[in-house]
Enzyme design. Sequence first.
Site, PDB file in Angstrom:
ATOM      1  N   HIS A  34       0.476  -1.398   0.100  1.00  0.00           N
ATOM      2  CA  HIS A  34       0.168   0.074  -0.009  1.00  0.00           C
ATOM      3  C   HIS A  34       0.814   0.807   0.153  1.00  0.00           C
ATOM      4  O   HIS A  34       2.050   0.660  -0.022  1.00  0.00           O
ATOM      5  CB  HIS A  34      -0.784   0.152   1.331  1.00  0.00           C
ATOM      6  CG  HIS A  34       0.126  -0.868   2.591  1.00  0.00           C
ATOM      7  ND1 HIS A  34       0.898   0.896   2.715  1.00  0.00           N
ATOM      8  CD2 HIS A  34      -0.725  -1.450   3.035  1.00  0.00           C
ATOM      9  CE1 HIS A  34       1.069   0.203   4.338  1.00  0.00           C
ATOM     10  NE2 HIS A  34       0.529  -1.064   4.424  1.00  0.00           N
ATOM     11  N   HIS A  37       4.417   1.393   1.880  1.00  0.00           N
ATOM     12  CA  HIS A  37       5.391   0.472   1.386  1.00  0.00           C
ATOM     13  C   HIS A  37       6.110   1.134   0.659  1.00  0.00           C
ATOM     14  O   HIS A  37       7.460   1.364   0.299  1.00  0.00           O
ATOM     15  CB  HIS A  37       5.031  -1.129   1.232  1.00  0.00           C
ATOM     16  CG  HIS A  37       4.208  -1.481   2.331  1.00  0.00           C
ATOM     17  ND1 HIS A  37       3.188  -2.302   1.958  1.00  0.00           N
ATOM     18  CD2 HIS A  37       5.252  -2.685   3.174  1.00  0.00           C
ATOM     19  CE1 HIS A  37       2.465  -3.027   2.902  1.00  0.00           C
ATOM     20  NE2 HIS A  37       4.024  -3.270   3.049  1.00  0.00           N
TER      21      HIS A  37
HETATM   22  P1  AMP Z   1       4.739  -4.833   6.484  1.00  0.00           P
HETATM   23  O1  AMP Z   1       4.766  -5.515   5.097  1.00  0.00           O
HETATM   24  O2  AMP Z   1       3.792  -5.004   7.381  1.00  0.00           O
HETATM   25  O3  AMP Z   1       5.622  -5.637   7.383  1.00  0.00           O
HETATM   26  O4  AMP Z   1       5.862  -3.582   6.317  1.00  0.00           O
HETATM   27  C1  AMP Z   1       7.163  -3.048   5.733  1.00  0.00           C
HETATM   28  C2  AMP Z   1       7.329  -1.495   6.548  1.00  0.00           C
HETATM   29  O5  AMP Z   1       6.256  -1.082   6.254  1.00  0.00           O
HETATM   30  C3  AMP Z   1       7.563  -1.903   8.119  1.00  0.00           C
HETATM   31  O6  AMP Z   1       8.691  -0.980   8.172  1.00  0.00           O
HETATM   32  C4  AMP Z   1       5.869  -0.696   8.113  1.00  0.00           C
HETATM   33  O7  AMP Z   1       6.709  -0.226   9.466  1.00  0.00           O
HETATM   34  C5  AMP Z   1       6.226  -0.675   7.473  1.00  0.00           C
HETATM   35  N1  AMP Z   1       4.739   0.213   6.655  1.00  0.00           N
HETATM   36  C6  AMP Z   1       3.594  -0.871   7.317  1.00  0.00           C
HETATM   37  N2  AMP Z   1       2.372   0.131   6.983  1.00  0.00           N
HETATM   38  C7  AMP Z   1       3.169   1.703   7.195  1.00  0.00           C
HETATM   39  C8  AMP Z   1       2.436   3.079   6.368  1.00  0.00           C
HETATM   40  N3  AMP Z   1       0.765   3.159   6.584  1.00  0.00           N
HETATM   41  N4  AMP Z   1       3.175   4.128   7.246  1.00  0.00           N
HETATM   42  C9  AMP Z   1       4.683   3.793   6.880  1.00  0.00           C
HETATM   43  N5  AMP Z   1       5.012   2.872   6.712  1.00  0.00           N
HETATM   44  C10 AMP Z   1       4.399   2.064   7.109  1.00  0.00           C
END
Ligand code: AMP
Length: 284
Positions: A34, A37
Amino acid sequence: MHIHRTIAEIRQFVRHFKAAGKTIGLVPTMGYFHEGHLALMREAKKTCDVVVVSLYVNPLQFGPKEDLAQYPRDFERDCTMARDVGVDAIFTPSDQEMYPQGFSTFSTFVEVTGLTARLCGQSRPGHFRGVTTVVTKLFNIVTPDRAFFGQKDAQQAIVIQRMARDLNMGLDVTILPTVREKDGLAMSSRNVYLTGEQRRDALVLNRSLCTFRDAIQEGERDAGRLRGMIMDMITAVPGAQPDYVEILAVPDLQPLETLQGRVIAALAVRFGKTRLIDNIIVEV
Ligand code: AMP
């Protein structure tokens, strides 16, 4: 954009660019991209010559009753989105590639103590051990100059920053702000689990964090009262079941009675089976 599924391939890819003096940026993810990312990828693109995104749903960081099997996946869509922001390579290993010896006999773990005692460290035992272990493996495999994490998972980002410093990992860990939907809901791959009603109920997360920030601006400094205020707003929503609400000092994540310096209000709340987290950091 290159897609690498083996450690040998991504190592070779990175070695080629490093030999030419290029800097490498890594964005570790679990996929189902999203705008949150993509913001990390864009910043990596701005500040590094070559951007590698890892896409791996790491079983080691999920508890036995958690959503590992249901975790949303759409590899084709992820590839299109990453390609469109200029990502150079996706590293998407299998479990067999990452843990060839299997999980039951895997025996080397990286653990950050102290910072993982509260918040998600308390409500998801073993979670951060899984995160810091896989992120160490990814750092060792990709050897980035910079790695990018979101404040959305604030405790995770702080823990990884500390790990990189304590273990002299020799890379810069950058934390970027939480990206939200227009109505304030923090973007999360898990938001797709929500029903329409739960999606509306979940707006209480950002609403309560904004109320927290406003109360501080109006002079409130008592952590207990502020926590109570957030908790009252959440429990007033029938579909919301709080897992935790905590107000802690940043970056040591220790409780405080009277707010001063940098503070975080962090919460985890269940809407049906879906557990969402959110936080705000305020400079008092
Ligand atoms: P995930 O795929 O959920 O493990 O997230 C991968 C990276 O994206 C991690 O560093 C998360 O903190 C970051 N992330 C997830 N959601 C958001 C968001 N809404 N805003 C900023 N970074 C995000």
